[in-house]
Design a protein around this motif. Sequence first.
Motif, PDB file in Angstrom:
ATOM      1  N   ILE A   1       0.887  -1.165   0.000  1.00  0.00           N
ATOM      2  CA  ILE A   1       0.000   0.000   0.000  1.00  0.00           C
ATOM      3  C   ILE A   1       0.923   1.213   0.000  1.00  0.00           C
ATOM      4  CG2 ILE A   1      -1.714   1.281   1.340  1.00  0.00           C
ATOM      5  CD1 ILE A   1      -1.756  -2.315   1.920  1.00  0.00           C
ATOM      6  N   ALA A   2       0.722   2.081  -0.981  1.00  0.00           N
ATOM      7  CA  ALA A   2       1.652   3.180  -1.222  1.00  0.00           C
ATOM      8  C   ALA A   2       1.878   4.063   0.001  1.00  0.00           C
ATOM      9  CB  ALA A   2       1.169   4.027  -2.397  1.00  0.00           C
ATOM     10  N   ARG A   3       0.793   4.293   0.772  1.00  0.00           N
ATOM     11  CA  ARG A   3       0.945   5.253   1.859  1.00  0.00           C
ATOM     12  C   ARG A   3      -0.089   4.997   2.944  1.00  0.00           C
ATOM     13  NH1 ARG A   3      -1.360  10.699   1.746  1.00  0.00           N
ATOM     14  NH2 ARG A   3      -0.667  11.587   3.692  1.00  0.00           N
ATOM     15  N   VAL A   4       0.362   5.081   4.195  1.00  0.00           N
ATOM     16  CA  VAL A   4      -0.553   5.114   5.326  1.00  0.00           C
ATOM     17  C   VAL A   4      -0.342   6.436   6.038  1.00  0.00           C
ATOM     18  CG1 VAL A   4      -0.669   2.637   5.739  1.00  0.00           C
ATOM     19  CG2 VAL A   4       0.997   3.991   6.978  1.00  0.00           C
ATOM     20  N   SER A   5      -1.397   6.915   6.656  1.00  0.00           N
ATOM     21  CA  SER A   5      -1.314   8.143   7.438  1.00  0.00           C
ATOM     22  C   SER A   5      -1.942   7.869   8.795  1.00  0.00           C
ATOM     23  CB  SER A   5      -2.060   9.261   6.713  1.00  0.00           C
ATOM     24  OG  SER A   5      -2.005  10.439   7.484  1.00  0.00           O
ATOM     25  N   LEU A   6      -1.168   8.187   9.831  1.00  0.00           N
ATOM     26  CA  LEU A   6      -1.594   7.957  11.204  1.00  0.00           C
ATOM     27  C   LEU A   6      -1.037   9.093  12.040  1.00  0.00           C
ATOM     28  CD1 LEU A   6      -2.484   6.155  13.652  1.00  0.00           C
ATOM     29  CD2 LEU A   6      -0.252   5.066  13.466  1.00  0.00           C
ATOM     30  N   LEU A   7      -1.898   9.770  12.778  1.00  0.00           N
ATOM     31  CA  LEU A   7      -1.447  10.881  13.618  1.00  0.00           C
ATOM     32  C   LEU A   7      -1.340  10.427  15.067  1.00  0.00           C
ATOM     33  CD1 LEU A   7      -0.681  13.865  13.731  1.00  0.00           C
ATOM     34  CD2 LEU A   7      -3.089  14.377  14.160  1.00  0.00           C
ATOM     35  N   LEU A   8      -0.131  10.508  15.618  1.00  0.00           N
ATOM     36  CA  LEU A   8       0.094  10.181  17.026  1.00  0.00           C
ATOM     37  C   LEU A   8      -0.005  11.479  17.815  1.00  0.00           C
ATOM     38  CD1 LEU A   8       3.137   7.743  16.752  1.00  0.00           C
ATOM     39  CD2 LEU A   8       0.710   7.183  16.936  1.00  0.00           C
ATOM     40  N   PRO A   9      -0.961  11.596  18.731  1.00  0.00           N
ATOM     41  CA  PRO A   9      -1.168  12.846  19.464  1.00  0.00           C
ATOM     42  C   PRO A   9       0.129  13.387  20.077  1.00  0.00           C
ATOM     43  CG  PRO A   9      -2.823  11.214  20.062  1.00  0.00           C
ATOM     44  CD  PRO A   9      -1.824  10.525  19.193  1.00  0.00           C
ATOM     45  N   GLU A  10       0.403  14.641  19.801  1.00  0.00           N
ATOM     46  CA  GLU A  10       1.569  15.384  20.329  1.00  0.00           C
ATOM     47  C   GLU A  10       2.914  14.866  19.846  1.00  0.00           C
ATOM     48  OE1 GLU A  10       1.189  15.464  24.611  1.00  0.00           O
ATOM     49  OE2 GLU A  10      -0.994  15.598  24.421  1.00  0.00           O
ATOM     50  N   LEU A  11       2.929  13.827  19.011  1.00  0.00           N
ATOM     51  CA  LEU A  11       4.204  13.252  18.571  1.00  0.00           C
ATOM     52  C   LEU A  11       4.415  13.333  17.065  1.00  0.00           C
ATOM     53  CD1 LEU A  11       4.259  10.143  20.917  1.00  0.00           C
ATOM     54  CD2 LEU A  11       5.690  12.178  21.102  1.00  0.00           C
ATOM     55  N   GLY A  12       3.357  13.593  16.314  1.00  0.00           N
ATOM     56  CA  GLY A  12       3.513  13.740  14.877  1.00  0.00           C
ATOM     57  C   GLY A  12       2.851  12.640  14.071  1.00  0.00           C
TER      58      GLY A  12
END
Length: 184
Positions: A110-121
Amino acid sequence: GDANKRLLKSRTSFFVTRPDGIRVQFLGNQAKRMSWGGSPAFSVPLPERLVRLQRQESYRILIPVAKALTVTLYTEDGSNLGEWPLHDLSVGGMGATLVGEPRLELAQTIARVSLLLPELGAIDCSVTLRHTTGLAEDEVLLRYRIGLEFSGLLPAMRAAIQRYIIRLEQERRGLAEKKDADIE
């Protein structure tokens, strides 16, 4: 060749396979020659017990429902493949829970995953689908768990995941210690 001759001579054999990327192993009794679909083959009776191993290369933490995170998968051209709740996370990859059967192939990149870790980026890299497991509810498969392995994870993203895991583990231990103190 030689391996086939040794297999026929041995009284027991150790078998290892990887259905859906999960290692399964068992000891089998002496192999016998047979014909399968018109071609020569071997047969070994399956034992009553198999060992199913899910050895993790890195520490994995379950994501608490109260700290729910979602991961979004994208194709090469940026099309959204889906957004799902994260089940677990490690520096090696992640697990997500889907409603309905995933429209993804095993070993698919899968070309790209996006996951936001709170306060860490943000975690933003490609992944490979390593397993899909159906979760039966009243004998009907409604939800599935997918396992995704990171590829091209930048050192800063790896560090953010490690910090997030440490933070969750500290919070979990803190709550456990607080509950113990409340009981006393």
